[in-house]
Every structure is written in C-alpha cells, then in structure tokens.
Design a protein around this motif. Structure first.
Motif, short mmCIF file in Angstrom:
data_model
loop_
_atom_site.label_atom_id
_atom_site.label_comp_id
_atom_site.label_asym_id
_atom_site.label_seq_id
_atom_site.Cartn_x
_atom_site.Cartn_y
_atom_site.Cartn_z
N ILE A 1 12.69 12.77 -5.28
CA ILE A 1 13.85 12.06 -4.72
C ILE A 1 13.56 11.61 -3.29
CG2 ILE A 1 16.24 12.35 -3.96
CD1 ILE A 1 16.62 14.16 -6.43
N ASN A 2 12.89 12.45 -2.52
CA ASN A 2 12.55 12.08 -1.15
C ASN A 2 11.57 10.92 -1.12
OD1 ASN A 2 12.65 12.57 1.76
ND2 ASN A 2 10.52 13.25 1.53
N LEU A 3 10.62 10.91 -2.06
CA LEU A 3 9.68 9.80 -2.13
C LEU A 3 10.38 8.51 -2.56
CD1 LEU A 3 6.73 11.72 -3.82
CD2 LEU A 3 6.68 10.70 -1.53
N MET A 4 11.33 8.60 -3.47
CA MET A 4 12.10 7.43 -3.86
C MET A 4 12.91 6.89 -2.68
SD MET A 4 13.28 8.69 -7.67
CE MET A 4 14.33 7.27 -7.95
N ARG A 5 13.41 7.81 -1.86
CA ARG A 5 14.12 7.38 -0.65
C ARG A 5 13.19 6.63 0.29
NH1 ARG A 5 14.60 9.38 4.33
NH2 ARG A 5 13.37 11.22 3.76
N LYS A 6 11.94 7.07 0.37
CA LYS A 6 10.97 6.38 1.23
C LYS A 6 10.65 4.98 0.69
CE LYS A 6 8.69 10.39 3.30
NZ LYS A 6 9.07 9.98 4.68
N ILE A 7 10.61 4.84 -0.64
CA ILE A 7 10.43 3.50 -1.21
C ILE A 7 11.59 2.61 -0.81
CG2 ILE A 7 10.43 2.20 -3.38
CD1 ILE A 7 8.79 4.44 -4.62
N GLY A 8 12.79 3.15 -0.83
CA GLY A 8 13.96 2.37 -0.42
C GLY A 8 13.92 1.94 1.03
N GLN A 9 13.17 2.66 1.86
CA GLN A 9 13.07 2.31 3.28
C GLN A 9 12.05 1.21 3.55
OE1 GLN A 9 12.14 6.15 4.94
NE2 GLN A 9 14.29 6.75 5.12
N LEU A 10 11.18 0.94 2.58
CA LEU A 10 10.16 -0.09 2.79
C LEU A 10 10.82 -1.46 2.90
CD1 LEU A 10 7.42 1.04 0.22
CD2 LEU A 10 7.28 1.16 2.71
N LEU B 1 0.84 -1.20 0.00
CA LEU B 1 0.00 0.00 0.00
C LEU B 1 0.87 1.25 0.00
CD1 LEU B 1 -2.70 1.47 0.21
CD2 LEU B 1 -2.58 1.15 2.71
N MET B 2 1.89 1.29 0.84
CA MET B 2 2.77 2.45 0.89
C MET B 2 3.56 2.60 -0.40
SD MET B 2 1.88 3.86 3.56
CE MET B 2 3.00 5.24 3.23
N LEU B 3 3.98 1.48 -1.00
CA LEU B 3 4.69 1.54 -2.28
C LEU B 3 3.83 2.24 -3.33
CD1 LEU B 3 6.96 0.66 -4.26
CD2 LEU B 3 5.68 -1.49 -4.56
N MET B 4 2.57 1.83 -3.45
CA MET B 4 1.69 2.42 -4.45
C MET B 4 1.37 3.88 -4.11
SD MET B 4 1.64 0.10 -6.57
CE MET B 4 0.71 1.15 -7.69
N THR B 5 1.30 4.20 -2.82
CA THR B 5 1.09 5.59 -2.40
C THR B 5 2.24 6.46 -2.88
OG1 THR B 5 -0.11 4.83 -0.42
CG2 THR B 5 0.67 7.11 -0.44
N TYR B 6 3.45 5.99 -2.64
CA TYR B 6 4.64 6.76 -3.03
C TYR B 6 4.77 6.86 -4.55
CZ TYR B 6 6.11 6.23 1.86
OH TYR B 6 6.18 6.26 3.23
N VAL B 7 4.47 5.77 -5.26
CA VAL B 7 4.59 5.79 -6.73
C VAL B 7 3.63 6.82 -7.31
CG1 VAL B 7 4.16 4.46 -8.82
CG2 VAL B 7 5.47 3.44 -6.96
#
Length: 260
Positions: free
Chosen positions: A122-131, A103-109
C-alpha cells in the motif's frame, strides 16, 4: 553507467511478463501492408509515400492473454518510401513526462510484486500516486481509459509533438473501414500529459490495408520522422521510448539466436 532506458527494460524483464524472443511491450502484434494516399498537406508533412507497413498490437507483452480481453491497443505505421515511423495508442495522453518518473514507476511495481507485506504494498502504491501527482488524476485516467476491445472503430493517438518550419503538430488516426490520418496543428507544444481541443485539425490522408504479411520490424525508430519535421529535443518520453525499443530489439535478437 547503465542508462535509464536499460534499467527500465531490466525491470520489465524482472516482472516476467514477456515471452522470450518477443518485444518487451506490445509483443503480440499483426503486420499488414497498406496503400497510402496523402493529400498535398499530408505529402508536405510526411513526404511522398505510396506504401506503408502497419502493426496492430495489444498491451500485454505475451501470447498468454487473449486479445479479445485487452482494451489497450497499439497502432504503428512505417512509411516505406521515407523510412519514417509513428506509433499510436487508443489513449489520449500519457500520465508521466519525465524519464525518471518511468524508472521510479517500474521500481515501485517490481517492489510491489516482491513484497509480502500488504502495508508495504500500500505504501508503494501511494508512492506511485505521488509520481507527477498521478494519484490526483486517477479520475482523468479512468474516464479516458479505453473500454472497447475491438481494433476497429477507435481513435489512436500519437502523443508527441513535432516541429515544422511554421508550427508544431501531432497526429492521430481513426480506424474505420479505411484508416484516416489527421494532423493537429498548434502554435506551441504542450505536455503530452495534457489533452487538447484547441488544435487546427485536418484529414491529410488515408491508408488501406491490403493484406496481412509475415514480417517483423525489430523496432520502430521513433526519431525517424521524415525530412519535413523534427522531434522535439526536450520530449523526454519519445527519446526514452526510442532507446528502450532499441535495447529490446537487441535482446530479442540474442534470444532468437539462442534458439537456432
């Protein structure tokens, strides 16, 4: 309250990548009839099956991208006699194991798509990396991502574990001239994020494609696995996928009815 599965489907639709009336993921596919020959071990696990329907699909959920450019392929089997279903992909693991992570992945995408500011992206991509520490495993992801765009001469993995009366099993297929079906036996299950080489692996059957057919299975019900094994209750992803496939099928039918 809207389910996580429905919210994920909503996010997929917001991306605008699927064609109306088609599946939300792996929309473009071809169906085939196949003859099935199982070993005794295969029949003990899957039941008696002589016929199957196979669906070969591509990752993009639309018809606009040439399949010859897509390396991520799907391979689904519906065993007709036992009304059981198994879905495979030519990638040996799944990076996330919790439905909340998807769910968070799709939210960030979706947020990346809508953002105009590159610093925000870039900050959102960093958040994907934290999942689930995905960013720390990019090397593993890149090493295992499929390169070939051919459907044949590849190994397709069903990443989910199933419980039998004596152990835990997974399946994979090798698609050559015939389709060879293998079982992997384990004493204990592991995360679907883990690539394992410690299983007791046996060939348990072969499937031979006989002809392409004009059919459409609304969705492959992943919780239907036959009478001799069961889905793990704590496998978040298989339960999430089954719910998402059902929602996708319901919306497809609604879209198709509007065209009539």
């Amino acid at each position: 309250m809207t389910s996580i599965a429905e919210r994920i489907i909503n996010y997929i639709e917001l991306l605008g990548v699927h064609d109306k009336g088609l599946k939300r993921a792996h929309a473009r596919g071809h169906y085939y009839e196949a003859e099935v020959v199982l070993t005794d071990e295969g029949s003990a696990l899957l039941g008696h099956n002589d016929k199957a329907i196979i669906r070969l699909s591509d990752a993009p959920p639309n018809r606009r991208t040439p399949e010859e450019l897509i390396s991520l392929k799907g391979f689904s089997i519906h065993f007709s006699d036992t009304d059981s279903n198994f879905i495979f992909v030519n990638f040996p693991y799944f990076p996330w194991v919790r439905r909340e992570s998807i769910l968070m992945l799709m939210t960030y995408v979706n947020a990346i798509k809508q953002a105009d500011d590159w610093f925000v992206r870039i900050n959102l991509m960093r958040k994907i990396g934290q999942l689930e520490n995905f960013g720390q495993k990019l090397g593993k992801f890149a090493r295992n991502f499929p390169v070939s765009t051919l459907r044949k001469f590849q190994t397709y993995h069903n990443l989910h574990y199933y419980q039998t009366g004596q152990d835990y099993i997974r399946f994979h297929v090798k698609y050559d001239q015939d389709i060879k079906l293998y079982v992997e036996r384990y004493k204990q299950p592991a995360s679907i994020e883990e690539i394992r080489h410690d299983g007791d692996v046996h060939e348990i059957g072969r499937l031979k494609i006989t002809r392409e057919i004009d059919t459409d299975i609304p969705y492959f019900e992943l919780l239907k696995v036959g009478p001799h094994m069961k889905v793990l209750a704590d496998d978040d992803i298989i339960h999430l996928r089954d719910a998402m496939y059902q929602i996708s099928a319901e919306r497809r039918r609604a879209e198709q009815n509007k065209k009539l």
